[in-house]
Scaffold this motif. Structure first.
Motif, PDB file in Angstrom:
ATOM      1  N   ALA A   1       0.815  -1.215   0.000  1.00 38.27           N
ATOM      2  CA  ALA A   1       0.000   0.000   0.000  1.00 38.27           C
ATOM      3  C   ALA A   1       0.850   1.267   0.000  1.00 38.27           C
ATOM      4  O   ALA A   1       0.342   2.354  -0.273  1.00 38.27           O
ATOM      5  N   GLN A   2       2.150   1.119   0.287  1.00 39.36           N
ATOM      6  CA  GLN A   2       3.046   2.275   0.227  1.00 39.36           C
ATOM      7  C   GLN A   2       3.012   2.954  -1.144  1.00 39.36           C
ATOM      8  O   GLN A   2       3.380   4.114  -1.273  1.00 39.36           O
ATOM      9  N   ILE A   3       2.563   2.200  -2.139  1.00 38.39           N
ATOM     10  CA  ILE A   3       2.526   2.760  -3.489  1.00 38.39           C
ATOM     11  C   ILE A   3       1.576   3.950  -3.544  1.00 38.39           C
ATOM     12  O   ILE A   3       1.724   4.835  -4.382  1.00 38.39           O
ATOM     13  N   SER A   4       0.598   3.989  -2.617  1.00 39.28           N
ATOM     14  CA  SER A   4      -0.385   5.070  -2.677  1.00 39.28           C
ATOM     15  C   SER A   4       0.136   6.366  -2.050  1.00 39.28           C
ATOM     16  O   SER A   4      -0.541   7.383  -2.096  1.00 39.28           O
ATOM     17  N   LYS A   5       1.344   6.306  -1.451  1.00 38.72           N
ATOM     18  CA  LYS A   5       1.931   7.555  -0.963  1.00 38.72           C
ATOM     19  C   LYS A   5       2.163   8.485  -2.154  1.00 38.72           C
ATOM     20  O   LYS A   5       2.643   8.038  -3.200  1.00 38.72           O
TER      21      LYS A   5
ATOM     22  N   ASN B   1       5.418   8.151  -4.148  1.00 40.09           N
ATOM     23  CA  ASN B   1       5.554   6.908  -4.890  1.00 40.09           C
ATOM     24  C   ASN B   1       4.590   6.843  -6.061  1.00 40.09           C
ATOM     25  O   ASN B   1       4.937   6.366  -7.144  1.00 40.09           O
ATOM     26  N   LEU B   2       3.377   7.348  -5.823  1.00 42.59           N
ATOM     27  CA  LEU B   2       2.372   7.326  -6.877  1.00 42.59           C
ATOM     28  C   LEU B   2       2.827   8.193  -8.045  1.00 42.59           C
ATOM     29  O   LEU B   2       2.693   7.826  -9.204  1.00 42.59           O
TER      30      LEU B   2
ATOM     31  N   TRP C   1       3.428   6.949 -11.907  1.00 43.93           N
ATOM     32  CA  TRP C   1       2.804   7.525 -13.115  1.00 43.93           C
ATOM     33  C   TRP C   1       3.851   8.057 -14.067  1.00 43.93           C
ATOM     34  O   TRP C   1       3.741   7.890 -15.283  1.00 43.93           O
TER      35      TRP C   1
END
Lengths: 264, 271
Positions: free
Chosen positions: B45-49, B52-53, B57
């Motif tokens: 879920a760290q990807i949603s920081k 990181n997001l 992209w």
């Protein structure tokens, strides 16, 4: 006519695009000024200094030893696997080929990290040997993918004929199968050697402090400024390969094509 | 040897299981656990920081642009190379493999010299009276680095497929009244699809996952997902790093699925 000129211009532009950085590095290796922004006259200084630089020389030796040993081990193990896979039933062969394709398709960074995690979990100290193991790992698929198509093309009957005529298994292999698949083995080895030489990402994650290949050494120098000796060394490496390839190409012109063929 | 022939695959099988399959489970293990080894989705879920997001992209955007550029540069190139005839095929492979013998970091680094504010390209541009371009340390420089490094991976599979197309098929199309454009759209293009698809993955995956090109040509300020993962491991944050790697692998896997759909026979493979 116009069309032909247009095609050649396009080809020339792409070649300039591909070779411009290489030309830049070659020019920089003769630049007397340490700055890469200005030309300070022609010199061989860096070529002389490079051989005296122990760091660069040990990185070069590491790079070449790792490339050679990993390519060799991968070639032997990979070729053996191809011989065996050719006799397997479809299912085990498909599974094994699937595993072969994982490192080809997966990102280098993930392969590197996963190997690092494995080495650390096994309390295997990161250093020369861990880099060597990692290189063997990513070289194996290149060998298998270039030997496999050749082995599929060999004729089983000639091998069996040799056995019927009293040849031992090994002798039959050496005299019948090996000459047929040799071009595939050679191109697999060369491909593996090249890939190992040019690898940075996987080495970066699997190496420990104190061990450097040329790639990792260059990476740490990128920030501080690359030493001109490095340009000299790469130019020397590139030129020797270029000359070697021109000789090989001349000699094998007209003979069979040794480039790896598309797998079917 | 005949009976035991299959044993020859044993060293290979053992090696690949030990160094390819098992290590992937380590990534899954670290990715699905937290620092106390409790099972969690937190690392992924760290990807949603936001940081990181944004990197994710940007990675997708830049690698898509480079893949499209590579395709449009490589296709005409492969057609021209095909026109050069069979005899030059090993020479052609050589041209594209040869640059690999100059270290890839150095080659990428050389673009710094070429693209610099006072670099070679700008000197040439101002000499002929054109405005200077300031693209070093911008996303455009990273795209250029990606196209430069991965172009051969697009050219070779397309070339391999194109040379296999029987000239008689093209002649038949022309005999039946198709003009050049129609022959290309109706015959050449569909037949070369496996090569295109394989080229797209061969370029897209390394471009999506690179951290070196963005490091060298982006001036260290532009972060791609690869850079984020590399930094997480740099600071020994294995769980987050593995979690983000899993996200990366999901994207690779999806692009593989798309490839497999179009390239069932594996005709378009690079080697």
């Amino acid at each position: 006519m116009v069309k032909k000129i247009g095609k050649n211009v396009y080809l020339a532009l792409i070649l300039i695009f591909l070779y411009a950085p290489i030309a830049t590095l070659v020019v920089l290796s003769f630049n007397a000024s340490k700055s890469r922004a200005k030309w300070g006259g022609f010199t061989f200084e860096w070529y002389a200094k490079m051989f005296a630089n122990e760091d660069i020389m040990s990185a070069l030796v590491n790079t070449l030893v790792i490339a050679f040993v990993s390519a060799l081990v991968a070639t032997v193990v990979g070729t053996m696997a191809c011989i065996a896979m050719n006799r397997m039933k479809k299912l085990p062969r498909t599974i094994l080929m699937g595993i072969t394709n994982i490192p080809m398709l997966n990102a280098d960074i993930v392969t590197g990290i996963s190997l690092m995690l494995l080495f650390i979990a096994l309390k295997f100290s990161l250093g020369f040997v861990s880099v060597l193991f990692a290189h063997i790992t990513f070289n194996l698929p290149y060998v298998v993918l270039s030997v496999m198509p050749k082995i599929r093309q060999t004729n089983k009957n000639t091998y069996e004929a040799a056995l019927d005529l009293g040849a031992s298994h090994f002798y039959a292999f050496r005299k019948v199968i090996f000459p047929d698949i040799f071009p595939g083995i050679l191109s697999g080895f060369l491909m593996a050697f090249t890939m190992s030489l040019d690898d940075f990402v996987i080495t970066h994650f699997t190496k420990g402090p104190g061990v450097d290949t040329l790639s990792t050494k260059i990476y740490t120098e990128v920030r501080k400024g690359i030493k001109p000796e490095m340009y000299a060394l790469s130019t020397l490496l590139f030129m020797s390969v270029l000359i070697l390839l021109i000789i090989v190409n001349r000699r094998s012109a007209g003979k069979k094509d040794i480039s790896p063929e598309t797998s079917k | 040897m005949k009976r035991n022939g299959k044993l020859l695959a044993a060293p290979y099988t053992l090696w690949m299981v030990a160094f390819i399959v098992i290590p992937l489970f380590f990534i899954l293990f670290y990715g699905f656990t937290d620092n106390d080894f409790n099972v969690t989705l937190g690392s992924i879920a760290q990807i949603s920081k936001p940081v990181n997001l944004k990197a994710l992209w940007l990675s997708i955007e830049l690698s898509l642009i480079s893949t499209v550029l590579c395709l449009f540069l490589a296709y005409p190139l492969a057609m021209i190379l095909k026109g050069k005839g069979r005899s030059s095929s090993s020479f052609i492979v050589l041209i594209f493999i040869l640059p690999m013998w100059m270290n890839f970091l150095l080659r990428t680094f050389a673009w710094q010299t070429l693209l610099d504010k006072n670099g070679v390209i700008n000197t040439v541009l101002s000499a002929v009276g054109l405005p200077k371009q300031n693209i070093i340390n911008t996303p455009s420089a990273i795209i250029l680095g990606m196209v430069y490094n991965f172009l051969p991976f697009m050219v070779l599979p397309i070339y391999n497929v194109l040379v296999k197309i029987d000239d008689n098929v093209l002649n038949a199309a022309r005999d039946l009244g198709a003009n050049e454009v129609q022959t290309f759209v109706k015959v050449t293009l569909p037949l070369s699809l496996p090569g295109i698809i394989s080229g797209i993955t061969m370029v897209f995956v390394p471009a999506l996952t690179t951290f070196v090109i963005s490091d060298i040509l982006g001036g260290g300020k532009i972060l791609l997902l690869g850079n984020v993962i590399e930094q997480e491991f740099q600071i020994m944050n294995w769980h987050t790093g593995s979690g983000l790697s899993i996200v990366l692998m999901i994207f690779i896997f999806v692009s593989m699925l798309i490839t497999a759909k179009y390239d069932k026979e594996g005709e378009g493979s690079l080697w």
